[in-house]
Design a protein around this motif. Structure first.
Motif, PDB file in Angstrom:
ATOM      1  N   GLY A 252       0.772  -1.234   0.000  1.00 41.55           N
ATOM      2  CA  GLY A 252       0.000   0.000   0.000  1.00 41.55           C
ATOM      3  C   GLY A 252       0.803   1.283   0.000  1.00 41.55           C
ATOM      4  O   GLY A 252       0.214   2.363  -0.117  1.00 41.55           O
ATOM      5  N   TRP A 253       2.111   1.221   0.102  1.00 42.79           N
ATOM      6  CA  TRP A 253       2.913   2.440   0.146  1.00 42.79           C
ATOM      7  C   TRP A 253       3.286   2.880  -1.262  1.00 42.79           C
ATOM      8  O   TRP A 253       3.462   2.067  -2.163  1.00 42.79           O
ATOM      9  N   HIS A 254       3.427   4.201  -1.436  1.00 44.13           N
ATOM     10  CA  HIS A 254       3.669   4.772  -2.750  1.00 44.13           C
ATOM     11  C   HIS A 254       5.075   5.365  -2.830  1.00 44.13           C
ATOM     12  O   HIS A 254       5.666   5.766  -1.826  1.00 44.13           O
ATOM     13  N   GLY A 255       5.598   5.428  -4.063  1.00 41.82           N
ATOM     14  CA  GLY A 255       6.867   6.079  -4.291  1.00 41.82           C
ATOM     15  C   GLY A 255       8.052   5.401  -3.634  1.00 41.82           C
ATOM     16  O   GLY A 255       9.046   6.047  -3.314  1.00 41.82           O
ATOM     17  N   VAL A 256       8.000   4.093  -3.453  1.00 36.90           N
ATOM     18  CA  VAL A 256       9.079   3.352  -2.792  1.00 36.90           C
ATOM     19  C   VAL A 256      10.163   3.009  -3.814  1.00 36.90           C
ATOM     20  O   VAL A 256       9.869   2.638  -4.959  1.00 36.90           O
ATOM     21  N   GLU A 257      11.413   3.098  -3.399  1.00 38.69           N
ATOM     22  CA  GLU A 257      12.534   2.749  -4.266  1.00 38.69           C
ATOM     23  C   GLU A 257      13.409   1.714  -3.563  1.00 38.69           C
ATOM     24  O   GLU A 257      13.792   1.886  -2.411  1.00 38.69           O
ATOM     25  N   ILE A 258      13.718   0.634  -4.283  1.00 38.94           N
ATOM     26  CA  ILE A 258      14.604  -0.424  -3.786  1.00 38.94           C
ATOM     27  C   ILE A 258      15.785  -0.499  -4.736  1.00 38.94           C
ATOM     28  O   ILE A 258      15.605  -0.643  -5.949  1.00 38.94           O
ATOM     29  N   ARG A 259      17.001  -0.415  -4.219  1.00 38.63           N
ATOM     30  CA  ARG A 259      18.150  -0.430  -5.119  1.00 38.63           C
ATOM     31  C   ARG A 259      19.341  -1.176  -4.520  1.00 38.63           C
ATOM     32  O   ARG A 259      19.550  -1.197  -3.307  1.00 38.63           O
ATOM     33  N   ASP A 260      20.084  -1.813  -5.426  1.00 37.99           N
ATOM     34  CA  ASP A 260      21.351  -2.480  -5.105  1.00 37.99           C
ATOM     35  C   ASP A 260      21.206  -3.493  -3.972  1.00 37.99           C
ATOM     36  O   ASP A 260      22.039  -3.556  -3.071  1.00 37.99           O
ATOM     37  N   CYS A 261      20.159  -4.306  -4.046  1.00 40.99           N
ATOM     38  CA  CYS A 261      19.922  -5.345  -3.031  1.00 40.99           C
ATOM     39  C   CYS A 261      20.165  -6.723  -3.628  1.00 40.99           C
ATOM     40  O   CYS A 261      19.866  -6.969  -4.801  1.00 40.99           O
ATOM     41  N   VAL A 262      20.673  -7.629  -2.815  1.00 40.62           N
ATOM     42  CA  VAL A 262      20.701  -9.051  -3.131  1.00 40.62           C
ATOM     43  C   VAL A 262      19.720  -9.716  -2.180  1.00 40.62           C
ATOM     44  O   VAL A 262      19.871  -9.629  -0.958  1.00 40.62           O
ATOM     45  N   VAL A 263      18.687 -10.362  -2.728  1.00 41.37           N
ATOM     46  CA  VAL A 263      17.620 -10.923  -1.910  1.00 41.37           C
ATOM     47  C   VAL A 263      17.586 -12.432  -2.106  1.00 41.37           C
ATOM     48  O   VAL A 263      17.448 -12.930  -3.221  1.00 41.37           O
ATOM     49  N   GLY A 264      17.727 -13.184  -1.006  1.00 40.65           N
ATOM     50  CA  GLY A 264      17.804 -14.632  -1.070  1.00 40.65           C
ATOM     51  C   GLY A 264      19.244 -15.080  -1.230  1.00 40.65           C
ATOM     52  O   GLY A 264      20.180 -14.396  -0.825  1.00 40.65           O
ATOM     53  N   GLY A 265      19.417 -16.242  -1.832  1.00 40.23           N
ATOM     54  CA  GLY A 265      20.751 -16.800  -2.032  1.00 40.23           C
ATOM     55  C   GLY A 265      20.768 -18.267  -1.662  1.00 40.23           C
ATOM     56  O   GLY A 265      19.800 -18.803  -1.097  1.00 40.23           O
TER      57      GLY A 265
END
Length: 590
Positions: free
Chosen positions: A323-336
């Motif tokens: 529900g949140w707006h204008g979110v930015e996600i960058r340079d992440c490694v998720v999982g592995g």
């Protein structure tokens, strides 16, 4: 974490033909075991409804093989699970494991064709390669190269629409009022999207959940959760306020870092990250889910990893945005490896109402998650310059998702059972009063998908564009499922047509599969390259497609010919020839 559907699987005898010996096992069910010795000549192990064909040369010397039925099968198992020994045994030649089932006793909402023999790794079921299902004969089999715990489980399933009851893979959701809903069930997560469409509230009952272990139920956010225990008998009763659409999900462990809002843990005494304004920059790897808690938040992982707890591999979400707006996600490694989630990044309701901005994801890598990225009812979002590695479903765009762009996204398959993997998928359903909950106006641009079973799978959706993509070494390039809104479908308006053009498609089985015809694949006199270089036939209906009336009348005769000004066809006014077929290129894992 248990749900065992008791089929007619009796443990009666362990025996082997053409081997060095024969031993019997006690009759019965949970806990029953037995052993037999197999040598270099191979042989057959039988254990009730289970059989293992060991080929000649698979074992170097006589080996005592043991089989034990687990007393409690992991949740999501159809029938019992079996532990093979000795631990660490590997076969020089893969052996075929076959398990029988009774289709009449499958859990509600389970498709027999979706069954697969799976191996238990890090506490979650993982498909095996070489899988085969004979629904009529009631058998499912796969190739095994080493011993572990094996069982049968279904592929993820979803049911959506208007009504009061939905069922998928043995989980049943019921509503006291008619609502629009989509139930999704896999062996590692259950999610339920509910939209009242004018209904103010409802009482939900969800059955078929785990009965032998405690787990957690959340509504919209991890701050709104409850614990379910074996006393609940696997049945959830949940009053639900529907002043806005709600998202309910189940997972087994709780470990969450909040970013933004009243539960912001970014700095956390300087341990987790550094906050400057709306930007949280991580300073080390995090374990557990990261949940965004406010608008306009920026999560900069600075290359650090967000991984699951060791006890919760394959569960829950890596990053949650509701529900949140204008979110930015960058340079992440998720999982592995050994740290994957059920869903690497999951976002719901972001960017709505229509004047809101959704989500921006850049320079991220999603590794070893069951699903890399899932966006449900998300508007105005983009995922660019990112990679989804070793997931069985790379990207899923579902429900009322609109104006979502995936650009320069790379997907590579899991190491095993890659034939079950899907690169990009769209899914939707029809709510009350024929309101469509479908993705529309979304784009997949300049993306690379290699080695999977299906490159792009269209479910119910409209106006989806696939352009400048490379689909390399895929079994099926583009799959258009029944119910997908395509202009050539007589039930859909022409303006709803998908646009598939300027793609390089190297398919090992079929380039495009379309169950309702006829269909002109090209768009605006611009087609794709189907791995047939000039000179020659550039697209053969019934070969490159699965129907004789599914055609690409404007196919190209060279890789990416459009990028250098080439026109469809061959000859001096076309692509020119001779030309080279596609070659596979893959980048190293980040």
């Amino acid at each position: 974490m248990r749900r065992e559907w008791r089929l007619r699987v009796g443990i009666v005898l362990l025996l082997v033909a053409a081997t060095c010996g024969r031993d019997s096992a006690p009759t019965g069910g949970p806990g029953a075991s037995g052993s037999v010795t197999i040598g270099h000549d191979g042989g057959r192990v039988e254990f009730g409804a289970l059989s293992l064909e060991v080929p000649a040369g698979a074992l170097e010397e006589p080996t005592a093989i043991t089989v034990r039925q687990l007393e409690d099968a992991p949740w999501g198992t159809i029938g019992p699970a079996f532990d093979f020994g000795p631990d660490g045994l590997t076969f020089a030649v893969p052996s075929r494991l076959t398990i029988t089932f009774d289709e009449l006793e499958l859990p509600a909402g389970t498709d027999a064709e979706s069954l697969a023999v799976r191996v238990l790794e890090d506490g979650r079921w993982v498909p095996l390669g070489g899988g085969e299902v004979d629904a009529g004969g009631g058998t499912v089999s796969a190739l095994v190269s080493h011993f572990s715990v094996f069982g049968v489980a279904a592929d993820p399933a979803a049911e959506g629409g208007a009504g009061t009851r939905w069922e998928a893979n043995g989980v049943v959701a019921e509503s006291s009022a008619e609502v629009a809903a989509r139930l999704f069930v896999s062996t590692d997560i259950v999610t339920l999207l509910v939209d009242g469409q004018g209904v103010a509230a409802t009482d939900l009952t969800v059955s078929g959940l785990p009965v032998d272990e405690s787990f957690l139920i959340y509504v919209d956010t991890v701050e709104d959760g409850r614990v379910m225990t074996p006393v609940d008998g696997g049945v959830l009763h949940l009053p639900l306020d529907l002043d806005h659409p709600r998202f309910v999900w189940m997972q087994f462990h709780h470990s969450t870092t909040g970013i933004g809002g009243p539960n912001d843990m970014c700095e956390n005494a300087g341990v987790d990250g550094v906050r400057v304004g709306n930007t949280c920059t991580l300073t080390h790897d995090l374990v557990g889910t990261v949940e965004i808690g406010d608008d306009e938040q920026v999560l900069d992982c600075a290359g650090y990893r967000i991984g699951s707890e060791p006890a919760a591999v394959g569960e829950g979400f890596g990053i949650r945005i509701v529900g949140w707006h204008g979110v930015e996600i960058r340079d992440c490694v998720v999982g592995g490896p050994g740290a994957g989630f059920s869903i690497g990044l999951g976002a719901e309701f972001s960017g709505w109402p229509a004047d809101g901005s959704g989500l921006t994801v850049t320079d991220c890598t999603f590794e070893d998650n069951t699903t890399g990225v899932r966006l449900e009812q998300v508007r105005a979002a983009s995922v660019t310059d990112s990679a989804v590695l070793r997931s069985w479903r790379g990207v899923e765009v579902a429900s009322k998702s609109e104006a979502v762009v995936f650009e320069r996204v790379q997907m590579e398959p899991p190491a095993v059972a890659a034939e079950k993997a899907v690169g990009f998928a769209t899914e939707g359903f029809v709510g009350k009063e024929n309101v469509y909950y479908i993705p529309q106006g979304c784009s997949f641009l300049d993306d690379s998908i290699a080695g999977v079973g299906t490159g792009v799978a269209f479910g119910m959706s409209r106006e989806i564009e696939v352009r400048d993509c490379n689909l390399t070494d895929v079994r099926t390039g583009v799959l258009v499922r029944p119910g997908a809104m395509v202009g050539s479908d007589p039930t859909a308006p022409p303006e709803w047509s998908h646009r598939v053009w300027h793609n390089n498609v190297e398919a090992t089985v079929v380039g495009i599969s379309f169950p309702v015809g006829p269909l002109e694949v090209s768009w605006s006199s611009q087609g794709s390259f189907w791995n047939h270089p000039c000179p020659g036939t550039l697209f053969t209906p019934g070969v490159d497609s699965d129907r004789a009336d599914v055609v690409d009348s404007h196919a190209y005769g060279a890789v990416s010919a459009w990028a250098t000004g080439g026109a469809p066809g061959c000859g001096p006014d076309g692509d020119g020839w001779p030309s080279m077929p596609m070659t596979r290129t893959r980048t190293a894992t980040p």
